[in-house]
Design a protein around this motif. Structure first.
Motif, PDB file in Angstrom:
ATOM      1  N   GLU A  53      -2.422  25.150  15.442  1.00 12.54           N
ATOM      2  CA  GLU A  53      -1.331  24.583  14.647  1.00 12.54           C
ATOM      3  C   GLU A  53      -0.807  23.301  15.276  1.00 12.54           C
ATOM      4  N   LYS A  82      -7.527  31.981   7.653  1.00  5.98           N
ATOM      5  CA  LYS A  82      -6.077  32.127   7.479  1.00  5.98           C
ATOM      6  C   LYS A  82      -5.370  30.782   7.633  1.00  5.98           C
ATOM      7  N   MET A  83      -5.972  29.872   8.400  1.00 11.61           N
ATOM      8  CA  MET A  83      -5.375  28.567   8.627  1.00 11.61           C
ATOM      9  C   MET A  83      -5.868  27.517   7.633  1.00 11.61           C
ATOM     10  N   ARG A 127      -3.904  30.614  17.494  1.00 15.87           N
ATOM     11  CA  ARG A 127      -3.287  30.071  16.274  1.00 15.87           C
ATOM     12  C   ARG A 127      -2.253  29.001  16.624  1.00 15.87           C
ATOM     13  N   ARG A 128      -1.410  29.285  17.607  1.00 15.12           N
ATOM     14  CA  ARG A 128      -0.383  28.311  18.009  1.00 15.12           C
ATOM     15  C   ARG A 128      -1.022  27.018  18.516  1.00 15.12           C
ATOM     16  N   HIS A 138      -2.724  37.736  20.559  1.00 11.97           N
ATOM     17  CA  HIS A 138      -1.280  37.532  20.602  1.00 11.97           C
ATOM     18  C   HIS A 138      -0.842  36.251  19.891  1.00 11.97           C
ATOM     19  N   GLY A 139      -1.754  35.616  19.148  1.00 12.75           N
ATOM     20  CA  GLY A 139      -1.391  34.417  18.394  1.00 12.75           C
ATOM     21  C   GLY A 139      -1.467  33.117  19.168  1.00 12.75           C
ATOM     22  N   ILE A 140      -1.985  33.149  20.386  1.00 12.85           N
ATOM     23  CA  ILE A 140      -2.050  31.931  21.204  1.00 12.85           C
ATOM     24  C   ILE A 140      -3.023  30.930  20.596  1.00 12.85           C
ATOM     25  N   LEU A 192      -9.389  33.902  11.642  1.00 13.07           N
ATOM     26  CA  LEU A 192      -8.276  33.024  12.015  1.00 13.07           C
ATOM     27  C   LEU A 192      -8.396  31.686  11.290  1.00 13.07           C
ATOM     28  N   ARG A 247      -5.915  37.610  24.386  1.00  9.79           N
ATOM     29  CA  ARG A 247      -6.348  37.426  23.003  1.00  9.79           C
ATOM     30  C   ARG A 247      -5.618  38.401  22.083  1.00  9.79           C
TER      31      ARG A 247
END
Length: 149
Positions: free
Chosen positions: A89, A120-121, A85-86, A81-83, A117, A79
């Protein structure tokens, strides 16, 4: 971090997905629930693969132009590390290609990292569902994100 691959969830991924589900949620989905969900035509479930291991997953049910994000989780040690979010997306990119222009989800009001998160998205809070969660009992924030059609 090695190269992260985002791809559609397959039956072979379910044992690893379930292990992440169990470590993340107090009332985890069953393996059978994942097996059934990935077989439906109106669902999209993705995994993030890192060095041949499942690092995280997410999924949604789509109905016409709306999609409900059912779950998203990342292995505890990965957690931040942007996983997540990716995964989101890619889920929304594919969903948009399939005609989904509005996404909704529920999140524990105490889960500030996830809420941050989602905000932000482009997700916005649209209310609270009282006592939505159990173990422990907690309210859920209802969040939506819309695109122009």
């Amino acid at each position: 971090m090695s190269k992260l691959i985002i791809r559609q969830m397959e039956q072979k991924d379910i044992p690893q997905v379930y292990a992440i589900e169990e470590e993340t949620f107090s009332m985890p989905w069953s393996k059978k629930a994942f097996e059934e969900s990935i077989s439906y035509y109106h669902t999209l479930f993705l995994v993030a693969e890192l060095d041949g291991e499942i690092a995280g997953y997410c999924g949604c049910y789509q109905s016409l132009e709306e999609a409900e994000i059912t779950n998203i989780a990342v292995k505890r040690q990965l957690r931040g590390h942007g996983i997540g979010r990716r995964l989101l997306e890619e889920l929304m990119r594919i969903g948009k290609e399939q005609g989904a222009f509005a996404y909704t989800l529920e999140v524990r009001v105490s889960n500030q990292a996830a809420i941050h998160l989602y905000e932000k998205m482009g997700f916005t809070s649209f209310g609270i569902r009282k006592n939505f969660y159990e173990k422990p009992k907690e309210d859920a924030m209802i969040m939506w994100r819309h695109w122009e059609i």
